[in-house]
Design a protein around this motif. Structure first.
Motif, PDB file in Angstrom:
ATOM      1  N   TYR A 105       0.846  -1.208   0.000  1.00 59.60           N
ATOM      2  CA  TYR A 105       0.000   0.000   0.000  1.00 59.60           C
ATOM      3  C   TYR A 105       0.873   1.248   0.000  1.00 59.60           C
ATOM      4  CZ  TYR A 105      -3.111   3.613   1.877  1.00 59.60           C
ATOM      5  OH  TYR A 105      -3.819   4.779   2.080  1.00 59.60           O
ATOM      6  N   TRP A 106       1.890   1.249   0.852  1.00 59.07           N
ATOM      7  CA  TRP A 106       2.778   2.412   0.951  1.00 59.07           C
ATOM      8  C   TRP A 106       3.701   2.520  -0.261  1.00 59.07           C
ATOM      9  CZ3 TRP A 106       1.024   5.521   4.480  1.00 59.07           C
ATOM     10  CH2 TRP A 106       0.417   5.015   5.625  1.00 59.07           C
ATOM     11  N   GLN A 107       4.132   1.381  -0.788  1.00 55.81           N
ATOM     12  CA  GLN A 107       5.017   1.397  -1.947  1.00 55.81           C
ATOM     13  C   GLN A 107       4.316   1.967  -3.172  1.00 55.81           C
ATOM     14  OE1 GLN A 107       6.189  -2.733  -1.873  1.00 55.81           O
ATOM     15  NE2 GLN A 107       8.085  -2.314  -0.760  1.00 55.81           N
ATOM     16  N   LYS A 108       3.044   1.621  -3.353  1.00 63.75           N
ATOM     17  CA  LYS A 108       2.290   2.139  -4.492  1.00 63.75           C
ATOM     18  C   LYS A 108       2.111   3.651  -4.411  1.00 63.75           C
ATOM     19  CE  LYS A 108      -0.232  -2.145  -5.345  1.00 63.75           C
ATOM     20  NZ  LYS A 108      -1.544  -2.847  -5.237  1.00 63.75           N
ATOM     21  N   GLN A 109       2.111   4.178  -3.193  1.00 61.96           N
ATOM     22  CA  GLN A 109       1.979   5.624  -3.012  1.00 61.96           C
ATOM     23  C   GLN A 109       3.326   6.341  -3.021  1.00 61.96           C
ATOM     24  OE1 GLN A 109      -0.634   7.146  -0.033  1.00 61.96           O
ATOM     25  NE2 GLN A 109      -1.933   5.344  -0.024  1.00 61.96           N
ATOM     26  N   GLY A 110       4.407   5.594  -3.146  1.00 56.65           N
ATOM     27  CA  GLY A 110       5.743   6.199  -3.138  1.00 56.65           C
ATOM     28  C   GLY A 110       6.126   6.778  -1.795  1.00 56.65           C
ATOM     29  N   ARG A 111       5.616   6.166  -0.724  1.00 54.82           N
ATOM     30  CA  ARG A 111       5.864   6.707   0.612  1.00 54.82           C
ATOM     31  C   ARG A 111       6.926   5.929   1.403  1.00 54.82           C
ATOM     32  NH1 ARG A 111       1.956  10.094   3.277  1.00 54.82           N
ATOM     33  NH2 ARG A 111       0.167  10.649   1.982  1.00 54.82           N
ATOM     34  N   VAL A 112       7.490   4.860   0.834  1.00 55.76           N
ATOM     35  CA  VAL A 112       8.526   4.104   1.531  1.00 55.76           C
ATOM     36  C   VAL A 112       9.864   4.807   1.336  1.00 55.76           C
ATOM     37  CG1 VAL A 112       9.754   1.914   1.704  1.00 55.76           C
ATOM     38  CG2 VAL A 112       7.290   1.923   1.253  1.00 55.76           C
TER      39      VAL A 112
END
Length: 245
Positions: free
Chosen positions: A31-38
């Motif tokens: 979920y976070w990777q798809k949002q570019g938040r990692v």
């Protein structure tokens, strides 16, 4: 603390405002990777994910899945026997963090936790979201390259005394669970990893807790070649014994 349930998942939120967010997705790294938040990861028993979440929680966060250690960890990697919800690993750690955070101790801000029960309801898996401490290294990483002044050792001792005065036993008190953060005004110490920790009555255990920490420093002298002396320990004890409530 707010509890919510969605099917076989149980959530504990440290702030009621978080219930307005899509929190059921927050424990999925994808979920976070798809949002570019990692923003990064760290390897231990598993992978801890560092997340850019200041707009959601007021702080950036770390996401950690619970894994077993030792022999059991090779057999049953991430499942634990379920008894009651309050005693699950993630719920217990989040509640303890909340208590310490509200008491003003330098610990990561608690955000939320999840427990996912298996189909039979006998076992569960767990995850926790908490603050990522920025611009910080664990003490062993720092001590590989430099010595620390007496006031930092005294700060560490004072911090442990605060924990003990609240009757909290950190069952894994070691040099890796103390962070040193660089701030605009100097260096600040933090305590980490309160999994399986909790309240303990009396005073008989406190000296043993300190001795455990001392042994961990001596271990890392051999293993990681850290810079740690008898005087450093004496400075830490000075901070511990001179702390004013």
């Amino acid at each position: 603390m707010i509890e919510r349930q969605h099917q076989n998942q149980f959530f504990l939120l440290s702030d009621e405002r978080y219930s307005e967010l899509d929190y059921t997705q927050f424990f999925q790294p994808d979920y976070w990777q798809k949002q570019g938040r990692v923003s990064g990861t760290a390897k231990g028993r598993g992978t801890t994910y560092f997340l850019q979440t200041a707009d959601l929680f007021g702080v950036n966060a770390s996401l950690r899945h619970y894994y077993r250690g030792g022999l059991w960890g090779k057999i049953i990697r991430d499942r634990y026997r379920f008894t009651v919800l309050s005693q699950t690993r993630s719920f217990a750690e989040l509640r303890l963090l909340q208590k310490l955070y509200l008491a003003g101790l330098p610990v990561p801000k608690p955000i939320m936790a999840v427990v996912e029960k298996g189909k039979l309801g006998i076992c569960y898996r767990a995850d926790i979201l908490m603050e990522k401490i920025e611009n910080a290294q664990d003490l062993t990483a720092v001590l590989q390259h430099q010595t620390l002044p007496p006031e930092i050792w005294q700060q560490i001792g004072s911090l442990i005394r605060q924990l003990h005065d609240l009757q909290i036993c950190h069952t894994d008190l070691n040099a890796h669970n103390i962070l040193l953060q660089q701030t605009a005004t100097g260096q600040k110490c933090w305590l980490l990893d309160f999994d399986k920790c909790g309240e303990k009555s009396g005073d008989f255990w406190k000296q043993g807790n300190l001795e455990r920490l001392q042994r961990s420093f001596h271990k890392e002298i051999e293993r990681m070649k850290i810079q740690f002396s008898t005087q450093n320990w004496q400075d830490l004890l000075t901070g511990y014994h001179n702390h004013q409530i």
